[in-house]
Structure formats: C-alpha cells, structure tokens
Design a protein around this motif. Structure first.
Motif, PDB file in Angstrom:
ATOM      1  N   GLU A   1       0.783  -1.141   0.031  1.00  0.00           N
ATOM      2  CA  GLU A   1      -0.039  -0.161   0.034  1.00  0.00           C
ATOM      3  C   GLU A   1       0.748   1.192  -0.064  1.00  0.00           C
ATOM      4  O   GLU A   1       0.552   2.155  -0.937  1.00  0.00           O
ATOM      5  N   ARG A   2       1.964   1.172   0.726  1.00  0.00           N
ATOM      6  CA  ARG A   2       2.944   2.265   0.748  1.00  0.00           C
ATOM      7  C   ARG A   2       3.555   2.462  -0.585  1.00  0.00           C
ATOM      8  O   ARG A   2       3.810   3.644  -1.067  1.00  0.00           O
ATOM      9  N   ALA A   3       3.799   1.588  -1.122  1.00  0.00           N
ATOM     10  CA  ALA A   3       4.422   1.596  -2.581  1.00  0.00           C
ATOM     11  C   ALA A   3       3.620   2.368  -3.423  1.00  0.00           C
ATOM     12  O   ALA A   3       4.192   3.122  -4.205  1.00  0.00           O
ATOM     13  N   ALA A   4       2.285   2.291  -3.287  1.00  0.00           N
ATOM     14  CA  ALA A   4       1.378   2.859  -4.374  1.00  0.00           C
ATOM     15  C   ALA A   4       0.904   4.295  -3.891  1.00  0.00           C
ATOM     16  O   ALA A   4       0.215   4.874  -4.742  1.00  0.00           O
ATOM     17  N   CYS A   5       1.273   4.751  -2.674  1.00  0.00           N
ATOM     18  CA  CYS A   5       0.792   6.055  -2.388  1.00  0.00           C
ATOM     19  C   CYS A   5       1.608   7.319  -3.196  1.00  0.00           C
ATOM     20  O   CYS A   5       2.609   7.254  -3.456  1.00  0.00           O
ATOM     21  N   ASP A   6       0.703   8.395  -3.254  1.00  0.00           N
ATOM     22  CA  ASP A   6       1.271   9.674  -3.931  1.00  0.00           C
ATOM     23  C   ASP A   6       2.657  10.137  -3.497  1.00  0.00           C
ATOM     24  O   ASP A   6       3.434  10.406  -4.121  1.00  0.00           O
ATOM     25  N   ALA A   7       2.919   9.985  -2.178  1.00  0.00           N
ATOM     26  CA  ALA A   7       3.991  10.721  -1.702  1.00  0.00           C
ATOM     27  C   ALA A   7       5.137   9.897  -2.094  1.00  0.00           C
ATOM     28  O   ALA A   7       6.449  10.391  -2.351  1.00  0.00           O
ATOM     29  N   VAL A   8       5.120   8.534  -2.056  1.00  0.00           N
ATOM     30  CA  VAL A   8       6.102   7.654  -2.379  1.00  0.00           C
ATOM     31  C   VAL A   8       6.466   7.540  -3.813  1.00  0.00           C
ATOM     32  O   VAL A   8       7.485   7.745  -4.335  1.00  0.00           O
ATOM     33  N   LYS A   9       5.413   7.899  -4.747  1.00  0.00           N
ATOM     34  CA  LYS A   9       5.554   8.015  -6.185  1.00  0.00           C
ATOM     35  C   LYS A   9       6.353   9.245  -6.273  1.00  0.00           C
ATOM     36  O   LYS A   9       7.285   9.163  -7.575  1.00  0.00           O
ATOM     37  N   GLU A  10       6.163  10.213  -5.830  1.00  0.00           N
ATOM     38  CA  GLU A  10       6.649  11.504  -6.229  1.00  0.00           C
ATOM     39  C   GLU A  10       8.386  11.352  -5.539  1.00  0.00           C
ATOM     40  O   GLU A  10       9.195  11.624  -6.335  1.00  0.00           O
ATOM     41  N   ALA A  11       8.738  10.866  -4.670  1.00  0.00           N
ATOM     42  CA  ALA A  11       9.932  10.275  -4.066  1.00  0.00           C
ATOM     43  C   ALA A  11      10.641   9.370  -5.164  1.00  0.00           C
ATOM     44  O   ALA A  11      11.776   9.721  -5.305  1.00  0.00           O
ATOM     45  N   VAL A  12       9.919   8.430  -5.792  1.00  0.00           N
ATOM     46  CA  VAL A  12      10.382   7.399  -6.574  1.00  0.00           C
ATOM     47  C   VAL A  12      11.142   8.345  -7.868  1.00  0.00           C
ATOM     48  O   VAL A  12      12.051   8.056  -8.358  1.00  0.00           O
ATOM     49  N   ALA A  13      10.102   9.286  -8.395  1.00  0.00           N
ATOM     50  CA  ALA A  13      10.445   9.977  -9.546  1.00  0.00           C
ATOM     51  C   ALA A  13      11.782  10.964  -9.521  1.00  0.00           C
ATOM     52  O   ALA A  13      12.542  10.768 -10.056  1.00  0.00           O
ATOM     53  N   ALA A  14      11.875  11.381  -8.038  1.00  0.00           N
ATOM     54  CA  ALA A  14      13.128  12.132  -7.858  1.00  0.00           C
ATOM     55  C   ALA A  14      14.274  10.958  -7.750  1.00  0.00           C
ATOM     56  O   ALA A  14      15.564  11.546  -8.243  1.00  0.00           O
ATOM     57  N   ILE A  15      14.153   9.930  -7.094  1.00  0.00           N
ATOM     58  CA  ILE A  15      15.352   8.962  -7.207  1.00  0.00           C
ATOM     59  C   ILE A  15      15.662   8.621  -8.578  1.00  0.00           C
ATOM     60  O   ILE A  15      17.010   8.533  -8.930  1.00  0.00           O
ATOM     61  N   ILE A  16      14.817   8.510  -9.272  1.00  0.00           N
ATOM     62  CA  ILE A  16      15.010   7.813 -10.865  1.00  0.00           C
ATOM     63  C   ILE A  16      15.651   9.089 -11.485  1.00  0.00           C
ATOM     64  O   ILE A  16      16.533   8.661 -12.318  1.00  0.00           O
ATOM     65  N   ALA A  17      15.155  10.215 -11.332  1.00  0.00           N
ATOM     66  CA  ALA A  17      15.813  11.409 -12.015  1.00  0.00           C
ATOM     67  C   ALA A  17      17.219  11.594 -11.812  1.00  0.00           C
ATOM     68  O   ALA A  17      18.337  11.909 -12.594  1.00  0.00           O
TER      69      ALA A  17
END
Length: 207
Positions: A1-17
C-alpha cells in the motif's frame, strides 16, 4: 500500500531522475559486520574493474543505518566501509557521477519504500542472518512485478525465496557475476521470478 501512495511515487520519480538513466542497484543494511557490506563493496569494485563501462550504466546506492555508534569495533567497521567507498569512487567516478552513493543515516518509512520501488536490483548479501526482512520488504514493494533480488544463501529468507538469485557472500567472483546477471536480466524473467517471490511473501504473513 505504501509503495502505491502519491508521496512515495513523487519520491521515486526524484530518485530515478537523480540516477540520470542508469539502473539503480540498492542495498539497505544496518552498519553491522554481519551484513557483509565490505565484501559486497569489494564485489562491486571487482565488477567495475572487469566491466568499467558499467559505471555509465549503473548507479549503486548503499543505505547504511547507524547502529551501536559508541562501540569501538563498530566505529572501526564504519571507518573501513567509508574508506572502501572512497577508494571505489576515486577509481570509477566520472566528473559528474559517483560510482556509489553512500548514505549513513536512518530513513523514514516513505523514503525507504521509495528506494525499494526505484531500485532495479536489490542486493541483500549478509554473511549470516536469521531471516532478513529487507529482502521481503523489497519484494512486497514491487507492485509491478519487476526488479531482481540478489540474496545471500546464508540468510534465513533464502530457504523461502527460491526465485531470488542466490549468492555465497564469501565468494567475491560469484557475487560480482551475480550482480552483473541481475543487471542484465530480461524483463520477462524478472516478472516470472518476482511474481513468484511476491506470492511467497504474501502467503507467509506475520501470523
């Protein structure tokens, strides 16, 4: 559930960038000698010596959570890890990129989840571990069934997580080769392995 939440998705995008198109290879451990961090780093060093082009294709992240900070033996171990990271980065960094990002700090749950979701490969290579929940947390976070788990055969979780790529953490050549294999694993095989791992993790809950 945490992996799918918006806050985590934003952080994922930053790590990938921040990885700038490179594959992300992650390790998360307490900074404890049983976790095999030094041997893992030496295997990465050996891999980069053998295939220096990987420094342009792979971003290694080592998250080391502080533990037993006031014990002399742990302070010595911390110094050895820092020295090894410095040596590897000195040899393989480019003008704009380090070979290994080393973070010696604790992280909040959302940030940790974001690292799990962003990582293409997870290295869990303790010298000895009763279970190792990091391996299971990574699998639980892979909601798209991608990603590759490289797991020490000396961790208790290896008796359950059969679709991981298992390694002997004392064999640096084998570990370097398994890291290379994980980086190159085709998407179809990733999904076949990860979907099976996820079934195992979901079936074996805390109860």
């Amino acid at each position: 559930e945490r992996a799918a939440c918006d806050a985590v998705k934003e952080a994922v995008a930053a790590i990938i960038a921040d990885a700038q198109g490179r594959k992300i290879v992650l390790s998360v451990d307490r900074l404890d000698y049983t976790k095999g961090i030094v041997r893992r780093l030496k295997a990465i060093e050996r891999l980069l010596h053998a295939e220096p082009e990987l420094r342009e294709r792979v971003h290694f992240i080592q998250l080391a959570v502080p533990t037993r900070e006031n014990v002399d033996a742990y302070a010595d171990y911390r110094s050895a890890v820092h020295e090894l990271v410095g040596r590897i980065n000195g040899a393989f960094a480019t003008p704009t990129r380090s070979a290994i990002s080393f973070m010696h700090r604790s992280v909040a749950r959302d940030e940790l989840s974001a690292f799990y979701v962003a990582a293409d490969v997870m290295l869990v290579t303790p010298l000895r571990d009763g279970m190792n929940l990091v391996a299971k947390e990574y699998v639980a976070s892979r909601i798209d069934d991608t990603g590759v788990l490289v797991l020490s055969e000396l961790a208790g979780a290896a008796t359950e997580l059969h679709e991981a790529i298992t390694v002997n953490p004392y064999d640096l050549d084998q570990m370097a080769e398994c890291i290379r294999q994980a980086i190159e694993l085709p998407p179809g095989e990733q999904r076949a392995r990860m979907s099976a791992l996820r079934r195992t993790v979901h079936a074996g809950d805390v109860a």
